[in-house]
Write a protein that holds these residues in place. Structure first.
Motif, PDB file in Angstrom:
ATOM      1  N   ARG A   8       0.832  -1.205   0.000  1.00 18.47           N
ATOM      2  CA  ARG A   8       0.000   0.000   0.000  1.00 18.47           C
ATOM      3  C   ARG A   8       0.869   1.259   0.000  1.00 18.47           C
ATOM      4  O   ARG A   8       0.573   2.230  -0.675  1.00 18.47           O
ATOM      5  N   GLU A  28      -4.587  -3.193  -3.874  1.00 15.95           N
ATOM      6  CA  GLU A  28      -4.171  -2.277  -2.816  1.00 15.95           C
ATOM      7  C   GLU A  28      -3.976  -0.844  -3.311  1.00 15.95           C
ATOM      8  O   GLU A  28      -3.719   0.052  -2.510  1.00 15.95           O
ATOM      9  N   ASP A  30      -7.695  -0.306   1.249  1.00 18.10           N
ATOM     10  CA  ASP A  30      -6.703  -0.161   2.313  1.00 18.10           C
ATOM     11  C   ASP A  30      -6.121  -1.517   2.697  1.00 18.10           C
ATOM     12  O   ASP A  30      -6.705  -2.573   2.433  1.00 18.10           O
ATOM     13  N   ALA A  31      -4.953  -1.475   3.328  1.00 18.35           N
ATOM     14  CA  ALA A  31      -4.205  -2.691   3.652  1.00 18.35           C
ATOM     15  C   ALA A  31      -4.984  -3.618   4.572  1.00 18.35           C
ATOM     16  O   ALA A  31      -5.011  -4.839   4.369  1.00 18.35           O
ATOM     17  N   THR A  83      -9.447   5.820   3.011  1.00 20.05           N
ATOM     18  CA  THR A  83      -9.291   4.786   1.993  1.00 20.05           C
ATOM     19  C   THR A  83     -10.053   5.209   0.752  1.00 20.05           C
ATOM     20  O   THR A  83     -10.830   6.149   0.757  1.00 20.05           O
TER      21      THR A  83
END
Length: 300
Positions: free
Chosen positions: A33, A96, A100-101, A159
């Motif tokens: 990310r 990604e 979001d991670a 995000t």
């Protein structure tokens, strides 16, 4: 040293290997990310796989252990390299750039259920009741994550997820499942490190068309982004797969698989501390539902 002391030492070594693997794989979601703004999805996959192939190859040279695969095993390893290392990495990197991670790591956890479903369809292993129940729960959680992240984009969550990003996460989970099914029979006779190195090299060959773009990205990327790329190749790829293989030889596979449940919360924590990302609370709820479904699917 007594035999009991040796067992205890081995257990601690295995536990340490598991911890390294889980933390490394959790950090990979955050690193991808973080450097995704500097490298394209394919370029990042190629760079990571090239570094991983080199590092794993050096480890193999030191160990000097090699078992010659037969034709069937070569085809199975080829499948691992194409699906788990090439397609999986490109799809994950692309996902990604949109998700979001933490949310990505939760969605990837449905991979074990897909492994069981594919095994039922392709290998005739059937569909036990708890597998069906767990799959239904997990996929309902994935739907909740998809809906929430696609329609809720605020400054609080930080995000930019959308349906394409969620779909790419599911593609990653599916290709992971195909890779695991292909790898499973090979590991009965071929060392895990050798299989990982060959598959990693195959993945690098598959992503070679991204080489010119990777060179361009390296020319404009910051030192921090380039360091992140090197980290992805050395730690989550070379080191983590090696420690995973080490732990797999000393622990029950089922118990070892459960340890991956720690990856999403670690990823969320790292994403918050390092990237300032906070997944929407309903997305976290959907991820928890996914994990519950995966856990139920493993009931006997």
């Amino acid at each position: 040293m007594t035999q009991l002391d040796a067992v205890k030492k081995t257990d601690w070594l295995a536990l340490g290997a598991v911890a390294i693997t889980v933390v490394s794989w959790a950090s990979a979601f955050v690193a991808i990310r973080g450097v995704g703004t500097s490298f394209g999805a394919g370029q990042l996959a190629l760079g990571r796989l090239l570094i991983g192939t080199l590092a794993l190859g050096l480890i193999l040279l030191v160990q000097r252990k090699w078992v010659k695969p037969n034709r069937t095993q070569w085809l199975q390893i080829l499948s691992v390299g194409v699906f788990w290392f090439a397609i999986y990495n490109v799809a994950l990197n692309a996902a990604e750039q949109r998700v979001d991670a933490g949310t990505t790591s939760m969605l990837i956890q449905i991979g074990p259920i897909l492994v069981a479903i594919f095994a039922g369809l392709l290998l005739g292993e059937g569909f036990p009741r708890w597998l069906v129940i767990g799959a239904a729960i997990a996929f309902s959680g994935a739907v909740l994550v998809g809906v929430v992240t696609a329609v809720t984009t605020t400054d609080t969550t930080k995000t930019d997820a959308d349906f394409l990003g969620i779909a790419l996460c599911l593609v990653s989970a599916a290709t992971y499942a195909i890779g695991v099914l292909s790898q499973k029979p090979v590991l009965r006779t071929i060392p895990g490190l050798q299989v990982t190195w060959i598959a990693c090299a195959i993945g690098a060959l598959c992503t070679l068309p991204f080489a010119p773009a990777l060179v361009d990205d390296l020319g404009t990327a910051s030192m921090q982004a380039t360091g992140g790329l090197i980290y992805l190749g050395l730690v989550p790829t070379a080191l983590a797969f090696s420690t995973w293989a080490y732990a797999l030889t000393r622990m029950n596979a089922g118990r070892l698989g459960i340890t991956t449940y720690a990856i999403p919360p670690l990823t969320i924590l790292m994403g918050w501390l390092l990237l300032g990302e906070i997944p929407h609370i309903l997305a976290v709820l959907g991820g928890v539902i996914c994990l519950v479904g995966v856990g139920l699917s493993r009931r006997r």
